[in-house]
Scaffold this motif. Structure first.
Motif, PDB file in Angstrom:
ATOM      1  N   PRO A  93       0.817  -1.223   0.000  1.00 28.91           N
ATOM      2  CA  PRO A  93       0.000   0.000   0.000  1.00 28.91           C
ATOM      3  C   PRO A  93       0.844   1.264   0.000  1.00 28.91           C
ATOM      4  CG  PRO A  93       0.063  -0.955   2.186  1.00 28.91           C
ATOM      5  CD  PRO A  93       0.731  -1.943   1.278  1.00 28.91           C
ATOM      6  N   ILE A  94       0.225   2.376  -0.416  1.00 34.53           N
ATOM      7  CA  ILE A  94       0.868   3.685  -0.426  1.00 34.53           C
ATOM      8  C   ILE A  94       0.398   4.449   0.808  1.00 34.53           C
ATOM      9  CG2 ILE A  94       1.112   5.862  -1.680  1.00 34.53           C
ATOM     10  CD1 ILE A  94       0.317   4.311  -4.201  1.00 34.53           C
ATOM     11  N   PRO A  95       1.319   4.987   1.620  1.00 33.32           N
ATOM     12  CA  PRO A  95       0.881   5.755   2.790  1.00 33.32           C
ATOM     13  C   PRO A  95       0.319   7.116   2.384  1.00 33.32           C
ATOM     14  CG  PRO A  95       3.262   5.801   2.612  1.00 33.32           C
ATOM     15  CD  PRO A  95       2.787   4.862   1.552  1.00 33.32           C
ATOM     16  N   VAL A  96      -0.899   7.399   2.819  1.00 30.60           N
ATOM     17  CA  VAL A  96      -1.542   8.686   2.563  1.00 30.60           C
ATOM     18  C   VAL A  96      -2.098   9.182   3.890  1.00 30.60           C
ATOM     19  CG1 VAL A  96      -3.342   9.947   1.324  1.00 30.60           C
ATOM     20  CG2 VAL A  96      -2.158   8.051   0.199  1.00 30.60           C
ATOM     21  N   ARG A  97      -1.595  10.302   4.363  1.00 31.89           N
ATOM     22  CA  ARG A  97      -1.969  10.856   5.678  1.00 31.89           C
ATOM     23  C   ARG A  97      -1.830   9.800   6.777  1.00 31.89           C
ATOM     24  NH1 ARG A  97      -7.594  12.950   5.304  1.00 31.89           N
ATOM     25  NH2 ARG A  97      -7.771  11.568   3.525  1.00 31.89           N
ATOM     26  N   GLY A  98      -0.776   8.985   6.652  1.00 32.12           N
ATOM     27  CA  GLY A  98      -0.471   7.999   7.687  1.00 32.12           C
ATOM     28  C   GLY A  98      -1.258   6.714   7.595  1.00 32.12           C
ATOM     29  N   GLU A  99      -2.088   6.568   6.580  1.00 35.75           N
ATOM     30  CA  GLU A  99      -2.906   5.369   6.439  1.00 35.75           C
ATOM     31  C   GLU A  99      -2.592   4.666   5.123  1.00 35.75           C
ATOM     32  OE1 GLU A  99      -6.978   6.010   8.742  1.00 35.75           O
ATOM     33  OE2 GLU A  99      -6.825   7.305   6.985  1.00 35.75           O
ATOM     34  N   PRO A 100      -2.707   3.321   5.083  1.00 35.67           N
ATOM     35  CA  PRO A 100      -2.397   2.586   3.853  1.00 35.67           C
ATOM     36  C   PRO A 100      -3.503   2.693   2.809  1.00 35.67           C
ATOM     37  CG  PRO A 100      -3.122   1.069   5.563  1.00 35.67           C
ATOM     38  CD  PRO A 100      -3.025   2.423   6.208  1.00 35.67           C
ATOM     39  N   ASN A 115      -9.868   8.023  -3.039  1.00 36.17           N
ATOM     40  CA  ASN A 115     -11.086   7.879  -2.254  1.00 36.17           C
ATOM     41  C   ASN A 115     -10.733   7.658  -0.789  1.00 36.17           C
ATOM     42  OD1 ASN A 115     -13.518   7.054  -1.026  1.00 36.17           O
ATOM     43  ND2 ASN A 115     -14.264   6.189  -2.947  1.00 36.17           N
ATOM     44  N   PRO A 116     -10.934   8.673   0.077  1.00 37.95           N
ATOM     45  CA  PRO A 116     -10.596   8.525   1.499  1.00 37.95           C
ATOM     46  C   PRO A 116     -11.529   7.570   2.242  1.00 37.95           C
ATOM     47  CG  PRO A 116     -11.686  10.616   1.110  1.00 37.95           C
ATOM     48  CD  PRO A 116     -11.432  10.019  -0.235  1.00 37.95           C
ATOM     49  N   SER A 120      -8.349   4.114  -1.039  1.00 35.51           N
ATOM     50  CA  SER A 120      -7.823   3.596  -2.296  1.00 35.51           C
ATOM     51  C   SER A 120      -7.494   4.721  -3.265  1.00 35.51           C
ATOM     52  CB  SER A 120      -8.838   2.652  -2.944  1.00 35.51           C
ATOM     53  OG  SER A 120     -10.014   3.367  -3.303  1.00 35.51           O
ATOM     54  N   ILE A 121      -6.598   4.411  -4.202  1.00 34.24           N
ATOM     55  CA  ILE A 121      -6.284   5.295  -5.314  1.00 34.24           C
ATOM     56  C   ILE A 121      -6.650   4.529  -6.570  1.00 34.24           C
ATOM     57  CG2 ILE A 121      -4.472   6.504  -6.573  1.00 34.24           C
ATOM     58  CD1 ILE A 121      -2.935   6.778  -3.967  1.00 34.24           C
TER      59      ILE A 121
END
Length: 251
Positions: A93-100, A115-116, A120-121
Motif C-alpha cells: 500500500p501507499i501511505p496517505v496521511r499515515g494510512e495505507p 477515495n478517502p 484507495s487510489i
C-alpha cells in the motif's frame, strides 16, 4: 548571415571538478542569476538563457565544495529512499496521511481519483509503469494541495482576531531536504510528500511555516506564534526533527 540556435531549455551536462566528474541537469530560463538545487535527479542548475557555458562553468567551479557535500548527502538519501514504483510492484500500500491506500484499476478513459472512504487510489489502466507513476503523483499532489489548504484554514481559525496572520498563498514543492519554506512574498511552499504523513505532522509543518509570515526567524516570538496556531506542537516537532524528506516514498 549565420543564425545561432537557441540554447536547449533543458539538457544533461557534465563538468570536471577537483573531486571528479559532476553530472547535472541544466535548465535555461529568463532569469538573471544561476541557481543550484539538489533534487530527485541529483544536481539541477538553472541559468540565464544567454549565459555562455564557459562563464557557467566558472560559476559552478566556485561551488565545487558545496556541490560535493550536497551530492554525497543526496546519495545517502537515495539509498534510504523507498520508491513508489517499488511499493506498487511489490503490491504494497501507499501511505496517505499515515494510512495505507491500495491501488485499484479503473476501465480505460475513467478519471483517476483518491477515495478517502475506501482508502484507495483508483487509476485507469496504464500502458507502462512510468505512466502509472506519473498518474499517481498527479493524484497525490492534487490531494496534498487540498489537504494543506484545508489544514492551513483550520489552523488560522484558532487564532484571536487581533493576532490574525497576513494573507498568503499555498504552493507545492518537492525539495530533497526541506519540509517547507516561506518567503517575503508570503508564499508558503510545502513539500507535497508530506501527504504521506499523519495529519499531526502535516499540521505542524504548516503551522511552522505560517508563523514565518510574521517572524522570519526562530526566536521566542516565533515559537509563540507556532503555539498559538498549534498548542500541542512539541510532540510532532520532536518526531519530525528525527526524520528527513528522504524517508517518504518518492517517484
Amino acid at each position: 548571415m549565420q543564425l545561432t540556435a537557441a540554447p536547449n531549455p533543458t539538457e544533461v551536462r557534465s563538468i570536471e571538478l577537483p573531486w571528479g566528474v559532476c553530472r547535472y541537469i541544466l535548465k535555461r530560463s529568463k532569469r538573471r542569476s544561476v541557481g543550484f538545487l539538489i533534487g530527485d535527479q541529483g544536481l539541477q542548475i538553472s541559468a540565464p538563457l544567454r549565459l555562455p557555458i564557459t562563464e557557467l562553468n566558472d560559476i559552478i567551479a566556485t561551488k565545487s565544495s558545496w556541490i560535493e557535500q550536497r551530492l554525497k548527502q543526496w546519495e545517502v538519501r537515495c539509498k534510504q529512499t523507498i520508491s513508489l514504483s517499488s511499493l506498487l510492484d511489490e503490491g504494497k500500500p501507499i501511505p496517505v496521511r499515515g494510512e495505507p491506500y491500495h491501488l485499484e484499476t479503473l476501465p480505460p478513459r475513467c478519471k483517476a481519483m483518491l477515495n478517502p472512504w475506501t482508502k484507495s487510489i483508483a487509476l485507469p489502466a496504464c500502458e507502462s509503469t512510468l505512466q502509472r507513476d506519473k498518474a499517481i503523483e498527479k493524484v497525490l499532489k492534487a490531494h496534498a494541495k487540498e489537504v494543506f489548504t484545508h489544514m492551513a484554514t483550520k489552523l488560522l481559525e484558532r487564532q484571536p482576531a487581533a493576532q490574525r496572520l497576513p494573507s498568503f498563498s499555498i504552493h507545492l514543492s518537492s525539495p530533497g531536504s526541506r519540509w517547507g519554506s516561506c518567503n517575503s512574498k508570503r508564499e508558503v511552499r510545502l513539500n507535497w510528500r508530506l501527504v504521506h504523513y499523519p495529519p499531526q505532522l502535516i499540521e505542524y509543518v504548516i503551522a511552522h511555516e505560517l508563523a514565518h509570515l510574521v517572524e522570519m526567524n526562530h526566536s521566542v516570538r516565533f515559537w509563540a506564534v507556532v503555539e498559538s496556531l498549534m498548542p500541542d506542537y512539541h510532540t510532532p516537532h520532536k518526531a519530525l526533527s528525527k526524520m528527513n524528506p528522504a524517508e517518504v516514498p518518492v517517484l
